[in-house]
Scaffold this active site. Structure first.
Site, PDB file in Angstrom:
ATOM      1  N   SER A 158       0.845  -1.190   0.000  1.00 16.53           N
ATOM      2  CA  SER A 158       0.000   0.000   0.000  1.00 16.53           C
ATOM      3  C   SER A 158       0.880   1.238   0.000  1.00 16.53           C
ATOM      4  O   SER A 158       1.878   1.302   0.718  1.00 16.53           O
ATOM      5  CB  SER A 158      -0.889   0.015   1.244  1.00 16.53           C
ATOM      6  N   GLY A 167     -10.012  -4.559   0.871  1.00 14.89           N
ATOM      7  CA  GLY A 167     -11.452  -4.345   0.871  1.00 14.89           C
ATOM      8  C   GLY A 167     -12.153  -4.961  -0.319  1.00 14.89           C
ATOM      9  O   GLY A 167     -11.554  -5.231  -1.365  1.00 14.89           O
ATOM     10  N   THR A 175     -12.078  -3.076  -3.910  1.00 20.91           N
ATOM     11  CA  THR A 175     -10.852  -3.309  -4.679  1.00 20.91           C
ATOM     12  C   THR A 175     -10.793  -4.736  -5.184  1.00 20.91           C
ATOM     13  O   THR A 175     -10.336  -4.990  -6.307  1.00 20.91           O
ATOM     14  CB  THR A 175      -9.624  -2.993  -3.811  1.00 20.91           C
ATOM     15  N   GLU A 195      -8.364 -12.163   0.732  1.00 22.36           N
ATOM     16  CA  GLU A 195      -8.686 -12.127   2.155  1.00 22.36           C
ATOM     17  C   GLU A 195      -9.228 -10.738   2.413  1.00 22.36           C
ATOM     18  O   GLU A 195      -8.504  -9.749   2.348  1.00 22.36           O
ATOM     19  CB  GLU A 195      -7.439 -12.425   2.984  1.00 22.36           C
ATOM     20  N   GLY A 248     -12.681  -8.129   4.089  1.00 26.74           N
ATOM     21  CA  GLY A 248     -13.122  -7.574   5.358  1.00 26.74           C
ATOM     22  C   GLY A 248     -13.897  -8.566   6.201  1.00 26.74           C
ATOM     23  O   GLY A 248     -14.288  -9.638   5.756  1.00 26.74           O
ATOM     24  N   GLU A 263     -18.672  -2.985   8.510  1.00 18.82           N
ATOM     25  CA  GLU A 263     -17.342  -3.141   9.096  1.00 18.82           C
ATOM     26  C   GLU A 263     -16.787  -1.746   9.375  1.00 18.82           C
ATOM     27  O   GLU A 263     -16.400  -1.031   8.450  1.00 18.82           O
ATOM     28  CB  GLU A 263     -16.413  -3.894   8.148  1.00 18.82           C
ATOM     29  N   LYS A 293     -18.550 -16.308   2.636  1.00 20.41           N
ATOM     30  CA  LYS A 293     -19.430 -15.240   2.154  1.00 20.41           C
ATOM     31  C   LYS A 293     -18.597 -14.124   1.531  1.00 20.41           C
ATOM     32  O   LYS A 293     -17.721 -14.396   0.708  1.00 20.41           O
ATOM     33  CB  LYS A 293     -20.366 -14.768   3.282  1.00 20.41           C
ATOM     34  N   GLY A 345     -14.017 -13.411   1.552  1.00 17.13           N
ATOM     35  CA  GLY A 345     -12.830 -13.860   0.842  1.00 17.13           C
ATOM     36  C   GLY A 345     -13.022 -15.089  -0.008  1.00 17.13           C
ATOM     37  O   GLY A 345     -14.062 -15.738  -0.003  1.00 17.13           O
TER      38      GLY A 345
END
Length: 469
Positions: A159, A209, A212, A230, A232, A365, A438, A441
């Site tokens: 990042s 997230g 993205t 992987e 949220g 979240e 769900k 991920g």
């Protein structure tokens, strides 16, 4: 390409460092060099690949203090925890190295009539890892270790909000590897898009997230590039009637407000029996109120700032909407030092003790230091509310009876359910496939299942040949 400034979220006026933004041409050069290096690396015995990771782990541990200070300054993580993360990255590399023993083995079977079947596994080739800002050292190691020991080359894009420490850590690891096998390309969206779309990249492993992730999946679809996500979580903590309330309050406070709540599998909503709600909330409030908020490099700090303006504004706005909805938002904790407060992205940790399951704060979240507590009447209601979410990453059940806790945990819809804790234990990093169900991920990290994410099957089916006449 211009350099990217990295600012200190504890002191926004301070530039911690800069990184060079990689162009599409830079990404292309890194990818093609990685593909060339990978062929020789895949030919090495798995044990030799594992030895390189073990040597790198020792180098990282020797630099843990340096890495911790740098991560604290760029990400706002309290320095003691940032230093532990550096040590944890070394632990993850060693855990990946332990999996090498399974790689040189192929299943072979004799078949009827003199035939033979061999089922083996091969590396994918070049893998891209896209790492977020909230725990970049651990999350990078979690991807890079298994990918490398499986025989792949890896290109990592950190990042732009926290690229410095992870670039340094990966440099230490690269020093134990063949040239070009592991590289880092820094930059924002354009750099990531060039990496995802590159024709030699066989898989993209992303932590971050959902928005993205959907962009990556659409881009990857053009080349049928594999993806691992992987994402949220909105992790529930279900406190049962027979729970030790002191233990639950202490450990829930630790995980919910760790890194100012900016962890994908932190506790983000708490369910407690009606009869115990006031007692539990009082205990939880006392522990949250003991948090010391301040500069991440100050050893007195137990909760640093949130990482960036977007997080600050998002969490602040959510807290204000929660107040306007008539809920109590209890701002707790105390600043270590008032001096830098206005120069950082500081928020007080807050509890919402009278939240309802349908509240916005409970259903989203929040990814910040804002925790709702919801009371329930029956255990079945608590389980139903815990499962009533589009997310399913982590979860926890709190009970003094292990059998009772295990039975309830078995009914929770999540990738992992903890009992009387809400964090992966050291052995869990080796044994537990970590990931979500769900909207949390696709695919798994850690454990043999995480290694399989970086391998593909190759089978040989030998048909018997009739004897010559």
């Amino acid at each position: 390409m211009p350099d990217l400034e990295v600012r200190n979220p504890s002191r926004r006026s301070e530039v911690v460092g800069t990184v060079r933004e990689a162009s599409a041409a830079d990404v292309d050069a890194a990818a093609r060099a990685a593909a060339a290096a990978q062929r020789g690396w895949a030919a090495e015995p798995a044990a030799a690949r594992a030895d390189a990771l073990v040597r790198a782990a020792a180098r990282i541990e020797a630099s843990a203090d340096e890495l911790g200070v740098l991560l604290a300054r760029e990400a706002g993580v309290p320095v003691a925890e940032a230093t532990r993360e550096a040590g944890g990255a070394a632990h993850l590399l060693r855990a990946a190295a332990e999996l090498a023993a399974t790689l040189d083995h192929a299943d072979e079977h004799d078949t009827a009539g003199g035939g033979r079947i061999r089922v083996g596994r091969r590396p994918l080739g070049v893998v891209a890892g896209i790492v977020p800002w909230n725990a970049p050292l651990g999350l990078a190691a979690q991807k890079v270790g298994p990918a490398l020991v499986a025989g792949n080359a890896v290109i990592v894009k950190p990042s732009p909000l926290a690229p410095l420490a992870v670039t340094r850590l990966l440099g230490l690891l690269a020093g134990e590897l063949p040239e070009d096998l592991l590289s880092v390309v820094n930059g924002a969206g354009e750099t990531g898009s060039a990496l995802i779309a590159h024709p030699v990249v066989r898989k993209v492993s992303f932590t971050g997230g959902g928005e993205t992730a959907r962009h990556i999946m659409r881009a990857a679809a053009d080349r049928l590039t594999r993806v691992h996500f992987e994402l949220g979580g909105n992790d529930p903590a279900v406190v049962l009637d027979d729970a030790d309330l002191d233990l639950a309050a202490e450990r829930i406070a630790q995980t919910a407000f760790r890194r100012a709540g900016q962890i994908c599998y932190a506790v983000k909503r708490v369910y407690v029996p009606e009869r115990a709600a006031t007692d539990f909330t009082d205990r939880l409030r006392a522990r949250v109120d003991a948090l010391a908020i301040g500069d991440a490099v100050d050893p007195r700090t137990t909760m640093g700032p949130v990482n960036n303006a977007r997080q600050f504004e998002s969490v602040s706005a959510l807290a204000e909407r929660t107040r306007r909805a008539g809920r109590s938002v209890l701002e707790l904790g105390a600043p270590v030092d008032e001096t830098p407060w206005e120069d950082g992205w500081y928020l007080r940790p807050a509890l919402v003790p009278d939240a309802d399951h349908g509240d916005e704060l409970v259903t989203v979240e929040q990814f910040g230091p804002l925790l709702p507590v919801v009371s329930y009447r029956s255990e079945d209601d608590a389980i139903a509310m815990a499962n009533d979410s589009e997310y399913g990453l982590g979860s926890s059940v709190w009970s003094a009876d292990p059998d009772h806790a295990f039975a309830v945990a078995s009914r929770i819809e999540a990738g992992v359910t903890f009992v009387n804790g809400h964090v992966l234990s050291p052995d869990a990093f080796r044994l537990v496939p970590f990931g979500g169900v769900k909207q949390s991920g696709i695919g798994w990290e850690n454990s043999p299942a995480g290694l399989d994410e970086y391998l593909e099957f190759h089978s040989i089916d030998v048909h018997p040949v009739p004897p010559a006449r």
